[in-house]
Structure formats: C-alpha cells, structure tokens
Scaffold this motif. Sequence first.
Motif, PDB file in Angstrom:
ATOM      1  N   VAL A 107     -15.640 -21.761  38.827  1.00  0.00           N
ATOM      2  CA  VAL A 107     -15.820 -21.657  40.524  1.00  0.00           C
ATOM      3  C   VAL A 107     -16.832 -20.772  40.674  1.00  0.00           C
ATOM      4  O   VAL A 107     -17.833 -20.280  40.040  1.00  0.00           O
ATOM      5  CB  VAL A 107     -14.607 -20.920  40.674  1.00  0.00           C
ATOM      6  CG1 VAL A 107     -13.220 -21.570  40.635  1.00  0.00           C
ATOM      7  CG2 VAL A 107     -14.377 -19.512  40.331  1.00  0.00           C
ATOM      8  N   THR A 108     -17.563 -20.797  41.999  1.00  0.00           N
ATOM      9  CA  THR A 108     -18.642 -20.215  42.549  1.00  0.00           C
ATOM     10  C   THR A 108     -18.081 -18.720  42.800  1.00  0.00           C
ATOM     11  O   THR A 108     -16.996 -18.411  42.543  1.00  0.00           O
ATOM     12  CB  THR A 108     -18.998 -20.794  43.870  1.00  0.00           C
ATOM     13  OG1 THR A 108     -18.012 -20.541  44.889  1.00  0.00           O
ATOM     14  CG2 THR A 108     -19.316 -22.465  43.914  1.00  0.00           C
ATOM     15  N   ILE A 109     -19.542 -18.116  42.722  1.00  0.00           N
ATOM     16  CA  ILE A 109     -18.846 -16.665  43.007  1.00  0.00           C
ATOM     17  C   ILE A 109     -18.378 -16.305  44.123  1.00  0.00           C
ATOM     18  O   ILE A 109     -17.380 -15.402  44.121  1.00  0.00           O
ATOM     19  CB  ILE A 109     -20.619 -15.852  43.087  1.00  0.00           C
ATOM     20  CG1 ILE A 109     -20.386 -14.313  42.901  1.00  0.00           C
ATOM     21  CG2 ILE A 109     -21.335 -16.228  44.003  1.00  0.00           C
ATOM     22  CD1 ILE A 109     -21.610 -13.529  43.002  1.00  0.00           C
ATOM     23  N   GLY A 110     -18.614 -16.980  45.134  1.00  0.00           N
ATOM     24  CA  GLY A 110     -17.503 -16.677  46.347  1.00  0.00           C
ATOM     25  C   GLY A 110     -16.361 -16.983  46.205  1.00  0.00           C
ATOM     26  O   GLY A 110     -15.258 -16.276  46.489  1.00  0.00           O
ATOM     27  N   ALA A 158     -13.085 -14.196  46.024  1.00  0.00           N
ATOM     28  CA  ALA A 158     -11.892 -14.493  46.572  1.00  0.00           C
ATOM     29  C   ALA A 158     -10.546 -14.518  45.880  1.00  0.00           C
ATOM     30  O   ALA A 158      -9.524 -14.130  46.273  1.00  0.00           O
ATOM     31  CB  ALA A 158     -11.825 -15.828  47.501  1.00  0.00           C
ATOM     32  N   PHE A 159     -10.518 -15.159  44.679  1.00  0.00           N
ATOM     33  CA  PHE A 159      -9.622 -15.381  43.783  1.00  0.00           C
ATOM     34  C   PHE A 159      -9.035 -13.680  43.274  1.00  0.00           C
ATOM     35  O   PHE A 159      -7.825 -13.466  43.270  1.00  0.00           O
ATOM     36  CB  PHE A 159      -9.830 -16.112  42.368  1.00  0.00           C
ATOM     37  CG  PHE A 159      -9.781 -17.590  42.649  1.00  0.00           C
ATOM     38  CD1 PHE A 159      -9.304 -17.953  44.059  1.00  0.00           C
ATOM     39  CD2 PHE A 159     -10.416 -18.389  42.124  1.00  0.00           C
ATOM     40  CE1 PHE A 159      -9.347 -19.452  44.375  1.00  0.00           C
ATOM     41  CE2 PHE A 159     -10.453 -19.751  42.231  1.00  0.00           C
ATOM     42  CZ  PHE A 159      -9.836 -20.444  43.557  1.00  0.00           C
ATOM     43  N   VAL A 160     -10.212 -13.043  43.068  1.00  0.00           N
ATOM     44  CA  VAL A 160     -10.065 -11.567  42.436  1.00  0.00           C
ATOM     45  C   VAL A 160      -9.518 -10.602  43.392  1.00  0.00           C
ATOM     46  O   VAL A 160      -8.803  -9.407  42.819  1.00  0.00           O
ATOM     47  CB  VAL A 160     -11.237 -11.324  41.489  1.00  0.00           C
ATOM     48  CG1 VAL A 160     -10.726  -9.796  41.089  1.00  0.00           C
ATOM     49  CG2 VAL A 160     -11.193 -12.031  40.448  1.00  0.00           C
ATOM     50  N   TYR A 172     -18.013 -19.680  37.256  1.00  0.00           N
ATOM     51  CA  TYR A 172     -17.159 -18.464  36.877  1.00  0.00           C
ATOM     52  C   TYR A 172     -15.960 -19.111  36.133  1.00  0.00           C
ATOM     53  O   TYR A 172     -14.996 -19.701  36.860  1.00  0.00           O
ATOM     54  CB  TYR A 172     -16.642 -17.325  37.680  1.00  0.00           C
ATOM     55  CG  TYR A 172     -17.791 -16.466  38.299  1.00  0.00           C
ATOM     56  CD1 TYR A 172     -18.087 -15.293  37.867  1.00  0.00           C
ATOM     57  CD2 TYR A 172     -18.981 -16.803  39.207  1.00  0.00           C
ATOM     58  CE1 TYR A 172     -19.221 -14.464  38.180  1.00  0.00           C
ATOM     59  CE2 TYR A 172     -19.904 -16.275  39.397  1.00  0.00           C
ATOM     60  CZ  TYR A 172     -20.116 -14.884  39.103  1.00  0.00           C
ATOM     61  OH  TYR A 172     -21.242 -14.014  39.467  1.00  0.00           O
ATOM     62  N   GLY A 173     -15.742 -18.989  34.753  1.00  0.00           N
ATOM     63  CA  GLY A 173     -14.725 -19.733  34.175  1.00  0.00           C
ATOM     64  C   GLY A 173     -13.344 -18.625  33.988  1.00  0.00           C
ATOM     65  O   GLY A 173     -13.489 -17.318  34.556  1.00  0.00           O
ATOM     66  N   SER A 174     -12.458 -18.905  33.379  1.00  0.00           N
ATOM     67  CA  SER A 174     -11.247 -17.987  32.938  1.00  0.00           C
ATOM     68  C   SER A 174     -11.670 -16.642  32.572  1.00  0.00           C
ATOM     69  O   SER A 174     -11.277 -15.605  32.830  1.00  0.00           O
ATOM     70  CB  SER A 174     -10.118 -18.788  32.408  1.00  0.00           C
ATOM     71  OG  SER A 174     -10.952 -19.039  31.074  1.00  0.00           O
ATOM     72  N   ALA A 175     -12.613 -16.783  31.703  1.00  0.00           N
ATOM     73  CA  ALA A 175     -12.980 -15.230  30.889  1.00  0.00           C
ATOM     74  C   ALA A 175     -13.617 -14.513  31.711  1.00  0.00           C
ATOM     75  O   ALA A 175     -13.426 -13.274  31.717  1.00  0.00           O
ATOM     76  CB  ALA A 175     -13.951 -15.730  29.880  1.00  0.00           C
ATOM     77  N   LEU A 178     -13.301  -9.833  35.458  1.00  0.00           N
ATOM     78  CA  LEU A 178     -13.382  -9.304  37.252  1.00  0.00           C
ATOM     79  C   LEU A 178     -11.951  -8.529  37.292  1.00  0.00           C
ATOM     80  O   LEU A 178     -12.034  -7.670  37.964  1.00  0.00           O
ATOM     81  CB  LEU A 178     -13.665 -10.505  38.051  1.00  0.00           C
ATOM     82  CG  LEU A 178     -15.151 -10.872  38.002  1.00  0.00           C
ATOM     83  CD1 LEU A 178     -15.229 -12.079  38.741  1.00  0.00           C
ATOM     84  CD2 LEU A 178     -16.086  -9.945  38.610  1.00  0.00           C
ATOM     85  N   VAL A 179     -10.923  -9.344  36.958  1.00  0.00           N
ATOM     86  CA  VAL A 179      -9.732  -8.812  37.330  1.00  0.00           C
ATOM     87  C   VAL A 179      -9.492  -7.261  36.502  1.00  0.00           C
ATOM     88  O   VAL A 179      -9.005  -6.495  37.166  1.00  0.00           O
ATOM     89  CB  VAL A 179      -8.373  -9.646  37.022  1.00  0.00           C
ATOM     90  CG1 VAL A 179      -7.238  -8.884  36.978  1.00  0.00           C
ATOM     91  CG2 VAL A 179      -8.433 -10.924  37.679  1.00  0.00           C
ATOM     92  N   GLN A 180      -9.839  -7.263  35.321  1.00  0.00           N
ATOM     93  CA  GLN A 180      -9.653  -6.093  34.711  1.00  0.00           C
ATOM     94  C   GLN A 180     -10.556  -4.951  35.106  1.00  0.00           C
ATOM     95  O   GLN A 180      -9.953  -3.846  35.424  1.00  0.00           O
ATOM     96  CB  GLN A 180     -10.047  -6.246  33.116  1.00  0.00           C
ATOM     97  CG  GLN A 180      -9.251  -7.035  32.445  1.00  0.00           C
ATOM     98  CD  GLN A 180      -9.750  -7.549  30.971  1.00  0.00           C
ATOM     99  OE1 GLN A 180     -10.977  -7.606  30.767  1.00  0.00           O
ATOM    100  NE2 GLN A 180      -8.733  -7.774  29.983  1.00  0.00           N
TER     101      GLN A 180
END
Length: 258
Positions: free
Chosen positions: A5-8, A12-14, A43-46, A51-53
């Motif tokens: 996904v894009t940085i935007g 938004a997801f995080v 941005y992949g899952s890793a 980012l979440v961490q």
Amino acid sequence: MTNGVTIGQAAAFVGITIKTVRHYHRHGLVDEPRRDSSGYRRYGSAELLRLVQVRTLATAGVPLAEIRPLLDAGTEQFAAALDDVKRRLTKQIEDLTARRDTLHRLTEGDRALLPERALALLDRLAGFGLTPADLAIVREGLVLARALVPEDFDTYLGNVEAALDDPRFVELQRLGWAAADWDPDDPRLDELATATAEHYLANPAQLAIVTAFQGRTDPAARHGLISYHNMDKAPAWTRLTALTEAKLRAAGVPIPGR
C-alpha cells in the motif's frame, strides 16, 4: 510491483499521519520500502507491523531514541527495558499528580505555600489583634523563610509557638507592630528596641527567633531578605529592627549586618 500500500494508506491503517511515518523513517525506526516501477513506495505487511509496533511504544511513552533498541532486543531484554520504561512513566505520573495537587491547593490560598503548622500559627497571631495587612506581611515572611532556610523552619515555628505563651513577649510584639505608624525618628523606637533586646537576652530560647534565619551559606543575604521583608512600607519598622539588632550585636549575639 503492485503489492503493498502507499504511505498514505499505511498511515491510515496504522492510525497515524503521513508526517509521523516520515518522522519514524528519519529516526531509523522503520526502513523505507523500495519504490515500485511507478516510483511509489509500497508498504507491505512487514513495514505495517513495524509501524504498529513503533506507534504502540511511542504512544505508551517510550522515547523514540529507545524504541529501535527495544524492538531489536531479545525477549528478556525487551521485558526488562519495558519495566524500566514503566518505572519512569510511573515517576512522571507521580510528579504530574503532585503538580496537579499543588495547583488545586493554590485555589485555597496559603495551603500550597505553607504547612499546616505555619497556618495554625497565623491563626493564633490573628487572635492577638494583628490586622489582615499585618498577617499578610507575616505570611509572606514565613513563605520566604521556608524557602530560604528550610532546614531551620520547623525549629523557628516551635520557638515562636513557645514565645507566644510569654505575656511580655506578646506585649513587646504588639508594641512593635503598633510602631509601624510612628515617625522613624520617634525616640520611643530606641526605648522599645532596648526593651526588646533586653528581653531576648534574658530569654535565650526566644533569642533563637532572631538568629534562626541566617542560613548555612550567605547568612547576611538570607537574614536580610527575611527580617527586612516589606519594611520599606513602614520606615519605623526598619529602624526598630535595625536598632534591636544593633543592641543584640553589641551584646555579642551573632546577627549578620544588612
């Protein structure tokens, strides 16, 4: 390369902003993904997990400078580091709570600046006929004394409490407060200073009231700031205090000069 996904979208997801994602990149907390054939970073899952961490630790109060070592540490090191962060956060919470309580006490006036024992002394002095203006000066002097010579403050309060049981001490103090309205050249000031000095010399425990606020360092400065506070509003007080101190000094009492 179209996966990711894009940085935007990642932001938004995080639950953070694009600016925050870039801030994490600058601090080396999250590696920037490579650009795809269209020139976009995906941005992949890793990356999303990282980012979440980072967001979770930052939101919990972990300084950014400590997050990367935390995430790169082993399980035991990670747990120990988190315990240290928790201790620091707990201390910060305690400090903030103390500040909040101080602000709350400020709404109650003197209670933020003086202990209950000093407030009780002020109440007692009010019973001896001091005016609200006189009590305000005493109150300010106590605040200064507590701040400048905290190690001797309780002893001073105890000496004053005991002295207030002495009718002669109370009488001299009342005359001293009444002298505020006298002319600075009034000959009665010298008479009152003599009587006050003689009383102190005859009562060493009460003499400690005069010598208490000399401090361990800069005694003259500390003594002057406390003993002569607000004296400019009543020149007669200044002269009475100076005359009394001069007579005590002449008798060998170690009182600093102004």
